[in-house]
Enzyme design. Structure first.
Site, PDB file in Angstrom:
ATOM      1  N   CYS A  26      -1.946  -9.644   8.119  1.00 16.47           N
ATOM      2  CA  CYS A  26      -0.670 -10.310   8.372  1.00 16.47           C
ATOM      3  C   CYS A  26      -0.599 -10.934   9.772  1.00 16.47           C
ATOM      4  O   CYS A  26      -1.184 -11.980  10.014  1.00 16.47           O
ATOM      5  CB  CYS A  26       0.477  -9.336   8.128  1.00 16.47           C
ATOM      6  SG  CYS A  26       2.080 -10.132   7.878  1.00 16.47           S
TER       7      CYS A  26
ATOM      8  N   HIS B 297      -0.581  -5.774   2.884  1.00 16.78           N
ATOM      9  CA  HIS B 297      -0.288  -4.454   3.444  1.00 16.78           C
ATOM     10  C   HIS B 297      -0.460  -3.434   2.311  1.00 16.78           C
ATOM     11  O   HIS B 297      -1.135  -3.686   1.332  1.00 16.78           O
ATOM     12  CB  HIS B 297       1.156  -4.399   3.943  1.00 16.78           C
ATOM     13  CG  HIS B 297       1.474  -5.350   5.050  1.00 16.78           C
ATOM     14  ND1 HIS B 297       1.174  -5.089   6.366  1.00 16.78           N
ATOM     15  CD2 HIS B 297       2.103  -6.556   5.042  1.00 16.78           C
ATOM     16  CE1 HIS B 297       1.608  -6.084   7.126  1.00 16.78           C
ATOM     17  NE2 HIS B 297       2.164  -6.993   6.349  1.00 16.78           N
TER      18      HIS B 297
END
Length: 250
Positions: free
Chosen positions: A94, A192
């Site tokens: 990310c 994630h």
């Protein structure tokens, strides 16, 4: 004596959300069960860089976290670029994925230049792409994780994605059905979840690359039967977690 592998957790104080610390725990545990001795280094801004690094893991963070670490990241940029070119395996999630690209332009117009390891750029948007995600990867099969980001990342021509997604509004930018990126042994992704506990194939790619670079090959000659059994149980647990996550609606 077990062979040592040095694992670096990059900026864990500020870039470590949505379970990303689980990636470090997974690499450590799988290395142990393969018969190696993991040494975990935590590197935050201002710290001394370890004498040796075999594998680097970076997590996600909010825009404020990116701004906190960016100056230090610039100071380490040449080193990180050299390690990437040499083949050091890295997983960037990310926010760190974005900063390993060319630049990230936030919704308010602030531009953070990245370090250019990945040929990609990111532009903020108001809408978020959020939820469980299954992507299809040529090397790893289906990769399962959880995305939560407002940045739209666009890969430069010739840069390979980690995988592809089926629907609009998901992945790198919600438009071209790509997710993540692959450069050398560097993986960037929005996954994630955390990613590695549910995706042993990705974990073992990183481990295999790290061990092979340091020792010439990846073998399990020092693995005990007990360790092999524990690793098999870990893989069964991962399979159940994958099935559960893939079945959940966004």
């Amino acid at each position: 004596m077990a062979k040592t592998i040095d694992v670096l957790s990059l900026y864990p104080k500020d870039m470590n959300i949505y379970g990303d610390s689980g990636n470090v725990l997974t690499i450590r545990r799988r290395l142990e069960l393969y018969g190696y001795e993991p040494v975990i280094h935590q590197y935050n801004q201002g710290d001394d860089w370890p004498n040796h690094v075999d594998l680097i893991l970076g997590g996600g963070g909010q825009d404020t976290g990116q701004k906190k670490i960016i100056d230090d990241l610039y100071r380490r940029a040449n080193l990180l670029r050299a390690l990437a070119v040499e083949g050091t395996p890295m997983l960037m999630i990310c926010g760190m994925y974005q900063l390993f690209g060319e630049y990230f332009e936030t919704v308010d117009g602030t531009r953070l230049d990245g370090i250019g390891i990945i040929g990609a750029y990111t532009v903020g948007q108001d809408a978020r792409m959020i939820g469980n995600l299954v992507e299809h990867s040529e090397q790893f099969g289906d990769v399962i994780g959880y995305e939560n980001h407002s940045g739209q990342t666009f890969l430069r021509p010739g840069v390979k994605p980690l995988g592809t997604v089926d629907a609009d509004g998901r992945g790198n930018n919600g438009k071209d059905h790509t997710e993540g990126a692959r450069v050398h042994n560097v993986i960037g992704t929005y996954m994630h979840g955390s990613l590695l506990p549910k995706n042993p194939a990705v974990s073992d790619f990183l481990i295999g690359a790290a061990v092979s670079r340091r020792y010439g090959s990846f073998d399990t000659v020092d693995q005990t039967k007990e360790q092999a059994a524990a690793l098999a149980e870990l893989d069964r647990t991962a399979a159940h977690a994958r099935e559960s996550a893939a079945a959940r609606p966004r």
